[in-house]
Design an enzyme around this catalytic site. Structure first.
Site: not given
Ligand code: OXD
Ligand code: MN
Length: 601
Positions: A86, A216, A225, A245, A267, A269, A294, A385
């Site tokens: 991102r 991406y 998002k 989130h 993100s 984590c 998410d 991913r």
């Molecule tokens: C992020 C994702 O970047 O979930 O938070 O991809």
């Molecule tokens: Mn996320």
């Protein structure tokens, strides 16, 4: 590999599923006149369409089919190496005034931004197919569910949206023919995938997103998002609900008592790992199930918060995923999945750093170059991913599709902190919990471009995703609390605290169940907790550590509140609040003073 592909010509009966809603038809026509594609492809989400698109994507070199025996019905995509995460610096909230976007967002004036983007989109799809992807976010029968249409010139986006959302006729039907109905307009074009012409722009007042110059996922799967969080949070405040989130998981005890928990971590984590956790042997009879990994959309019913996962797939970080860290994720990505920017082995399998078993002797890396274990470069990009359907998850919660959502007993905040933050603690009440969320911080990861490992404040893990003024967002949280008669309890966790030797103190993964168990005990009314200046902490005997090989010294360190470190931490909270330029509600300023005062008691 290419992601810009020439136009495709579908046979009769594919690509001609026009909706009846005149507002959608008019908008698509406008974009068509501007972007001048070779043709327009109206998606219906059918299996026939799916096979046709997969076939085209392989012919065009956008996807590589993986070994059918090793990873059935799965494909590899390589993005442009300049386009792997991102781009927060090129992400804009385009509200009429800068104040509405607030101090944490990049703001850009709507009329000027439309004009700039329309300039970039002019004839941008010449020689390409313009796909129109109808989709819904949320369970089909939920009052929270939203309809979106994404226009894109990327076949990879179409195939990913098919996994990540409920895509096709279902959305066309839900929208119906009312030209005044609420729906989100999303326009995406790869342009020439040039970072200098990459902008992700949100127009909350118009329920519109325009994303150009990237391929991406986080920038271009506009459902995720962009709609579910940035536009979603704006709509949520206006309409009295919450877009967060957060993962959502269910925990069932051997006595069949069930609680649902929502957790906000920044993100990369470990939200997906936590949402799919397998309890260790000692917790026989306990079951964790996934509602979402998410995003949580939450509404108030009977004074409680109820959550739905608006998504239909997982878009997770691959490196580090293995049968030790997350067996359920491994099973979820074992078939019917798209992989982006991982390595390809000589037998057509996928590989990444941290996968189980030995590394291959030779592979093709994420850039498409030869790779061996001696190579200096990583085989898979750190932010590579997977895109996998939720139905693959062996522990998908039976109420995943429940329209009203699942009742939330606890909210957990957490970040990646090497020091200061204990393994877990509980807020004294909702307002104090909002303060914990508002002052959350984490060491940065590869999910966004920029330096990795720096501590940054990330309120409620929403810093990159809140679509309006963060001060108003905090106010919205406080206002929601006033409407809740049975609010969820609020906790803070940190799996990432390190000892003096630089090693993690807590084993993580399945053993996070021990932390979850204390949280559930507290939801059940247990009084096994000690009061501290920062909140309720578990006493040494309140945490179930049976059969865990951990030094008592480590546990002490994990739960330690170092007054010197906290002095610095509270000064950082003040610095952060001050940096927001006066938008922080007084209530949160007061909460900070209360914590500071408790240290002096
Ligand atoms: C992020 C994702 O970047 O979930 O938070 O991809
Ligand atoms: Mn996320």
């Amino acid at each position: 590999m290419k992601n810009i592909a020439p136009a495709i010509s579908p046979p009769a009966g594919i690509g001609d599923n026009k909706p009846v809603n005149q507002a959608v038809l008019d908008w698509v026509h406008e974009v068509e006149l501007l972007a001048k594609p070779e043709n327009v492809f109206w998606c219906d989400g059918s299996e026939r369409e799916h096979h046709f698109l997969l076939d085209q994507a392989m012919k065009q070199g956008v996807l590589i089919k993986l070994n059918e025996k090793k990873v059935p019905r799965s494909y590899l995509h390589r993005s442009n190496p300049n386009d792997v995460a991102r781009v927060e610096q090129f992400t804009f909230i385009c509200t009429p005034t800068k104040e509405e976007a607030g101090p944490t967002n990049n703001w850009s004036e709507p009329a000027e931004t439309y004009s700039k983007l329309h300039g970039l989109l002019k004839a941008a799809m010449q020689g390409r197919t313009m796909f129109v992807v109808p989709y819904i976010m949320g369970p089909p029968d939920s009052p929270l569910t939203k309809v979106g249409f994404e226009i894109t010139d990327s076949i990879y986006v179409v195939l990913s949206m098919r996994i990540m959302t409920r895509m096709g006729l279902i959305a066309v039907k839900r929208l119906g023919d009312d030209p005044a109905a609420e729906w989100n307009r999303g326009v995406h074009s790869l342009l020439d995938v040039d970072p200098a012409r990459r902008f992700i722009c949100h127009f909350p007042q118009d329920n519109t997103i325009i994303s150009v110059g990237s391929g991406y996922g986080g920038n271009v799967l506009l459902s995720k998002k962009c709609l579910a969080l940035r536009i979603g949070s704006y709509l949520a405040r206006k309409q009295g609900w919450m877009a967060e989130h957060m993962l959502i998981l269910g925990v069932e005890s051997p006595e069949d008592k069930k609680h649902y928990v929502a957790a906000a971590f920044p993100s990369a984590c470990g939200k997906t790992n936590f949402a799919m956790l397998i309890p260790p042997k000692h917790f026989a009879g306990w079951k964790v199930t996934t509602v979402g990994d998410d995003i949580a959309w939450m509404q108030i019913c009977d004074g409680r918060l109820f959550a739905v996962n608006p998504e239909n797939g997982y878009f997770g970080v691959v490196p580090g995923t293995n049968y030790r860290s997350n067996p359920n994720a491994m099973k979820s990505i074992a078939h019917d999945s798209l992989y982006t920017n991982v390595a390809l082995t000589d037998d057509g399998d996928v590989w990444w750093e941290g996968k189980d078993g030995p590394s291959p002797k030779h592979a093709i890396d994420w850039r498409g170059n030869d790779w061996t274990p001696d190579s200096k470069e990583k085989a898979a990009h750190p932010n590579s991913r997977f895109t996998a359907p939720v139905r693959n998850n062996p522990v998908l919660d039976p109420d995943f599709k429940k329209g009203d959502g699942v009742p939330i007993s606890a909210i957990i905040f957490g970040g990646r902190r090497s020091n200061t933050m204990p393994l877990l603690f509980q807020s004294f009440d909702w307002k104090h919990g909002v303060y914990l969320g508002a002052t959350m911080a984490s060491e940065t990861t590869a999910a966004a471009t920029g330096a990795v490992g720096q501590v940054r404040r990330d309120p409620m893990a929403m810093l990159p995703f809140c679509g309006y003024n963060i001060g108003d967002y905090f106010r919205h949280w406080l206002a929601i609390g006033k409407r809740l008669t049975k609010p969820p309890l609020i906790f803070n966790v940190n799996w990432f605290r390190k000892g003096e030797d630089g090693k993690f103190l807590w084993p993580g993964f399945g053993d996070n169940m021990r932390v979850l168990k204390w949280i559930i005990d507290r939801c059940e009314g247990s009084d096994g907790a000690l009061k501290s200046p920062i909140g309720w902490l578990p006493g040494l005997h309140d945490l179930d550590l049976a059969e865990l090989e951990i030094d008592h010294k480590c546990v002490d360190e994990l739960l330690e509140i170092d007054h010197e470190e906290w002095k610095k931490e509270l000064a950082e909270h003040k610095k952060f609040f001050d940096s927001l330029g006066g938008v922080v509600p007084d209530e949160l300023m007061k909460q900070r003073e209360k914590v500071a005062a408790r240290f002096k008691e």
